[in-house]
Design an enzyme around this catalytic site. Structure first.
Site, PDB file in Angstrom:
ATOM      1  CD  GLU A 150     -15.856  -6.509   9.118  1.00 27.01           C
ATOM      2  OE1 GLU A 150     -16.555  -7.530   9.251  1.00 27.01           O
ATOM      3  OE2 GLU A 150     -16.145  -5.595   8.323  1.00 27.01           O
ATOM      4  CG  LEU A 178     -20.194  -6.516   9.793  1.00 27.77           C
ATOM      5  CD1 LEU A 178     -20.075  -6.069  11.244  1.00 27.77           C
ATOM      6  CD2 LEU A 178     -21.665  -6.575   9.389  1.00 27.77           C
ATOM      7  CG  ASP A 179     -15.063  -2.484   6.874  1.00 26.93           C
ATOM      8  OD1 ASP A 179     -15.606  -1.385   7.069  1.00 26.93           O
ATOM      9  OD2 ASP A 179     -14.095  -2.882   7.527  1.00 26.93           O
ATOM     10  CG  LEU A 180     -15.493  -6.008   1.854  1.00 21.22           C
ATOM     11  CD1 LEU A 180     -14.872  -7.339   1.460  1.00 21.22           C
ATOM     12  CD2 LEU A 180     -14.907  -4.886   1.025  1.00 21.22           C
TER      13      LEU A 180
END
Length: 408
Positions: A150, A178-180
């Site tokens: 991330e 960004l991950d989620l």
């Protein structure tokens, strides 16, 4: 994979993704968030883990061995523990893929192919399979094989360069957005591929990446750069294109104020007792205020600093100016809005008997999601999952004895 292992009340027949079987070969954040969203929509999700388990299991705080973060990302799933480096272990996952509708993976580029589990390996076995591949930088290009996380992609993508105080250095965004967001994009890509399959009869490969998501999340800034060469500068909580639109300090706290147009700016000036600022020619429009940001923000900040938070919020509310106190989580959950919105799920489990986790971030009519249940222990359902594939008990015992698969 078997449908005899419902993990959530939402796997009832009328759920939007009822009957959809998902093989979750992902870890940590983006992939597990994609698959937990699919589970909230009624899909059955089997989590494939190595013997160490998903790295996300190690993130504190824990209770009775279960991490609260892991619980949020892996509720409703079953778990099988497999040695993917063993040929027979990879063969088990290929068997699972033949009966699945979706496979989600976020291994480093080349790893799934090395296991014999790449798209080209499993697609011939199940042409209807939707294979969703998540990576940091994408599966092609000069950075395709580089590891990514991330914060690393926040730095590479330019997100970090525009985040932080004007007089400070780059700052990581506090939430792993960004991950989620990539998990959300992956769920969208997966459902889109499933929808297309209804017309074509074939699955296919969907690819998402943190870098691609970053470009989507910065669509306005990137368009400004491509068209005008404009590089945004760090402004803390402020906005590069709108003034005033930021956090202001009161005598006893912080309030975010969004005066996004001229009418709201005039209302803000009335609320803080500085109506003459609305007549100042330097501040006569949003472009003028952007050009004279320091003078405008300096005058507003000086006025707001003399107000206590609650009376200020009352004045802003009376004038119809959008605002919010800068909440900590305790303030947020006590407010009642989250409960009214229905985005927090109440579930049941062992380590956390009555837990609460974020659920679907949207609402569908005629979809009663039911209550989520506990995230699984590593390999908790190994026997049941293999039995669902038709493996005889003696074969399962041999696989366990030879350490190809494991139970808790």
């Amino acid at each position: 994979m078997t449908s005899s292992l419902p993990r959530t009340e939402s796997t009832r027949e009328d759920a939007p993704l009822a009957g959809v079987r998902v093989l979750d070969c992902s870890r940590v954040l983006a992939g597990p968030y994609c698959t937990v969203l699919l589970s909230f929509l009624g899909a059955e999700v089997v989590k494939v883990e190595d013997f160490r388990g998903d790295e996300g299991r190690q993130w504190p705080p824990h209770r009775d061995g279960m991490g609260a973060s892991f619980l949020a990302l892996n509720a409703n799933k079953t778990s099988i523990a497999v040695d993917l480096k063993a040929p027979e272990g990879a063969a088990i996952v290929r068997d699972l893929a033949t009966t699945a509708d979706v496979l989600v993976e976020n291994f480093k580029t080349g790893d799934m192919e090395r296991f014999g589990l790449g798209f080209d390996d499993v697609a011939p076995l199940n042409p209807r399979l939707v294979y969703t591949s998540i990576s940091a930088f994408g599966r092609r290009g000069p950075k395709a094989k580089e590891p990514g996380y991330e914060a690393l992609v926040q730095a590479y993508s330019g997100v970090m360069a525009i985040t932080g105080d004007a007089d400070g250095g780059p700052v990581r965004c506090g939430a792993s957005f960004l991950d989620l967001a990539t998990g959300t994009m992956s769920a969208l890509a997966t459902v889109t591929a499933l929808f297309r399959r209804e017309a074509t009869g074939r699955g296919g490969k969907a690819e998402t990446s943190l870098l691609g998501t970053a470009m989507g999340m910065m669509c306005n800034q990137m368009s400004n750069f491509y068209q005008h060469g404009a590089q945004p500068r760090r402004l803390g909580t402020a906005h590069n294109q709108v003034v005033p639109y930021q956090v202001f300090r009161t005598r006893d706290g912080y309030v975010f104020i969004a005066a996004g147009n001229q009418n709201l700016y005039r209302r803000l000036c009335r609320a803080i007792g500085r109506e003459e600022l609305a007549e100042d020619p330097r501040f006569e429009s949003n472009p003028a205020r952007v050009a004279n940001r320091e003078a405008c923000i300096g005058a507003i900040s000086a006025a707001i600093a003399g107000h206590d938070t609650k009376p200020l919020m009352a004045a802003l509310r009376e004038q119809g100016v959008p605002f919010s106190r800068v909440n900590e989580y305790a303030n947020l959950v006590e407010d009642g809005q989250l409960d009214a919105l229905g985005v927090i799920e109440s579930g049941r489990g062992d380590a956390y008997p009555d837990f609460r986790i974020p659920g679907l971030p949207f609402h569908l009519s005629e979809h009663d999601r039911g209550r989520p249940v506990d995230a699984p222990r590593i390999g908790q359902h190994t026997r049941e999952i293999l039995a669902g594939l038709g493996y005889e008990p003696a074969r399962v015992d041999r696989l366990l004895a030879e350490d190809i698969v494991r139970e808790p």
